[in-house]
Design an enzyme around this catalytic site. Structure first.
Site, PDB file in Angstrom:
ATOM      1  N   GLU A   2       0.813  -1.225   0.000  1.00  0.00           N
ATOM      2  CA  GLU A   2       0.000   0.000   0.000  1.00  0.00           C
ATOM      3  C   GLU A   2       0.849   1.280   0.000  1.00  0.00           C
ATOM      4  OE1 GLU A   2      -2.837  -0.517   3.173  1.00  0.00           O
ATOM      5  OE2 GLU A   2      -3.903  -2.080   2.055  1.00  0.00           O
ATOM      6  N   GLU A  37      -4.222  -8.897  -1.499  1.00  0.00           N
ATOM      7  CA  GLU A  37      -4.776  -8.786  -0.134  1.00  0.00           C
ATOM      8  C   GLU A  37      -6.257  -8.446  -0.140  1.00  0.00           C
ATOM      9  OE1 GLU A  37      -2.537  -6.448   2.815  1.00  0.00           O
ATOM     10  OE2 GLU A  37      -4.470  -5.769   3.590  1.00  0.00           O
TER      11      GLU A  37
END
Length: 477
Positions: free
Chosen positions: A222, A325
């Site tokens: 991220e 994810e």
């Protein structure tokens, strides 16, 4: 029989086989408000059915149209999962491993993710080196050797000795960063970019010395998020330059060019921009295996932007796409049995596979009764939860829904065409290397319905319960 007659018989036999090479359909079902959990509920035979009608819901599967090759499905082997696992009795540990990794008695996971340094699902924040050790002489993974490495080794063994494992960093050590903190974002200081690239190499070498092969790495978990937990930020240009100037060349120098480098590892919303920036630069693109992505753009009210994945696949057909994810956040024990969790997973998996994704990775494979452990209180759901007081395992609807893919679609399969004539019937299909088709169909509606599975010129009438998922395993006789 004359030679001419024999040739005629063989010719028409081959035409029949080409027209309909598949016959038997085994139907495995998981349905809300029933006891059906990946249960073989029917065995049918494809037969002549005339022509499809607009009045009859249909799923059309065409095994002659093939697309991406399937890598696998799995979940993340985190500190939290490992610590929870080792609080269980031995029989529960064995049950857990078999449930995830055994392809016959479980759901046959073949893919896994782990983290470099700590992440939010660790009990504390840590790195593998002493402060200001820019030569990485103090590098060691002793912290991981307590729980995580033994946990991963058991998973590999349960998977038959082979597990495709990739690793992701949440943050470099604090002293390498502009904010002097492993948490709350920040960037890698310019003077430590080369050191940080070497850190990945040290991690891979240490894990492989410990007996755990690393298939690949993502550049950064991220990279656009400033989190209250471990995080580090890169613009698209910064990630491109880190790959082409530091990480890729370091892998080459260290004889690790076979390890896959996966860029982005964030949500679908900005995946195209990141792909375009990195893959349009030949000096960066040559090191990149593909793009990883998550599903959390929906948390901002945008919905899940499945088409963005398709646009990357269309524009960069030689790159690979990997879902890295997913989780349901804000753990609440009162909703642990919600059917919604399974449906949200299957909806994403069907859409992502149909848009070109090769593998799909869940987040924590196991969490405790609080949705942790987690050192910042970011508690989440997992497909399996353990009550560390009673030792009981709870299998959520998401475990079974994921299993409808992972158990029946095996690495090496090729996605084939699957089209639904109804919006609330979602489907995807793969042709396995053993010649069997695995087609997944999900009924999102609240009514039981019948549909026709069409393959070539033959069909089978199938009933699907409300709020259910089916895997149709189609075999030739």
């Amino acid at each position: 029989m004359s030679n001419a007659a024999l040739i005629t018989v063989l010719f028409f036999t081959s035409l029949t086989a080409l027209a309909s090479p598949f016959n038997t359909v085994k139907i495995y079902t998981t349905a809300k408000d029933t006891n059906d959990r990946i249960r073989l509920t029917h065995t049918l035979t494809l037969s002549d059915y005339g022509q499809p009608s607009e009045k009859e819901p249909c799923i059309f599967v065409d095994a002659t149209k093939t697309f991406q090759r399937f890598l696998g499905i799995g979940g993340a082997l985190t500190d939290a999962s490992a610590e929870t696992f080792f609080k269980l009795a031995k029989d529960k540990q064995d049950q857990f491993m078999k449930s995830y990794y055994d392809p016959n008695e479980g759901i046959g996971y073949t893919l896994a993710r782990t983290h470099i340094n700590s992440c939010d699902f660790s009990s504390s924040t840590y790195s593998y080196v002493a402060d200001n050790d820019s030569e990485l002489k103090s590098f060691n993974i002793s912290k991981d050797e307590v729980y995580r490495i033994p946990f991963i080794k058991q998973a590999i063994e349960a998977a038959g000795g082979r597990l495709t494992l990739f690793a992701s960093p949440w943050s470099p050590p604090a002293w390498m960063k502009t904010n002097h903190d492993m948490l709350h974002g920040g960037k890698v200081k310019q003077e430590f970019l080369s050191t940080w690239a070497s850190y990945y190499v040290k991690f891979i070498q240490a894990y492989e010395k410990a007996g755990i092969p690393i298939w690949g790495v993502t550049v950064q978990n991220e990279p656009m998020a400033v989190q209250s937990w471990e995080s580090c930020n890169y613009t698209a240009d910064e990630e491109r330059d880190f790959i082409k100037k530091y990480l890729g060349p370091e892998f080459d120098r260290s004889h690790l060019s076979d390890k896959k480098i996966i860029a982005w590892d964030h949500n679908r919303d900005l995946i195209y921009h990141r792909a375009s920036t990195i893959l349009s630069d030949p000096d960066a693109a040559k090191y990149v295996w593909g793009l990883g992505f998550h599903w959390y753009e929906s948390w901002t009210g945008q919905g899940q932007l499945y088409d963005n994945v398709k646009k990357v696949a269309e524009s960069f057909p030689h790159t690979h796409l990997l879902f890295t994810e997913a989780t349901v956040e804000r753990f609440n024990p009162d909703t642990i049995n919600s059917w919604e969790w399974g449906e949200s997973y299957a909806r994403s998996m069907i859409s992502d596979f149909n848009n070109g994704t090769e593998g799909w990775t869940d987040w924590n494979i196991l969490l405790d009764e609080k949705g942790g452990p987690n050192h910042v209180g970011n508690f989440c759901f997992a497909p399996v939860h353990a009550d560390t007081k009673s030792g009981a395992l709870t299998f959520l609807s998401s475990y079974y829904y994921i299993g409808h893919f992972s158990k029946f679609i095996r690495p090496g399969a090729k996605r084939i065409s699957s089209v639904s004539s109804r919006g609330h019937l979602l489907s995807t299909a793969f042709l396995n290397e053993d010649g069997k088709i695995a087609a997944v169909v999900m009924n999102q509606g609240s009514e039981k319905m019948s549909y026709l599975l069409w393959i070539a010129s033959k069909a089978a009438a199938i009933i699907i319960p409300p709020h259910s998922i089916q895997t149709l395993v189609v075999e030739s006789l």
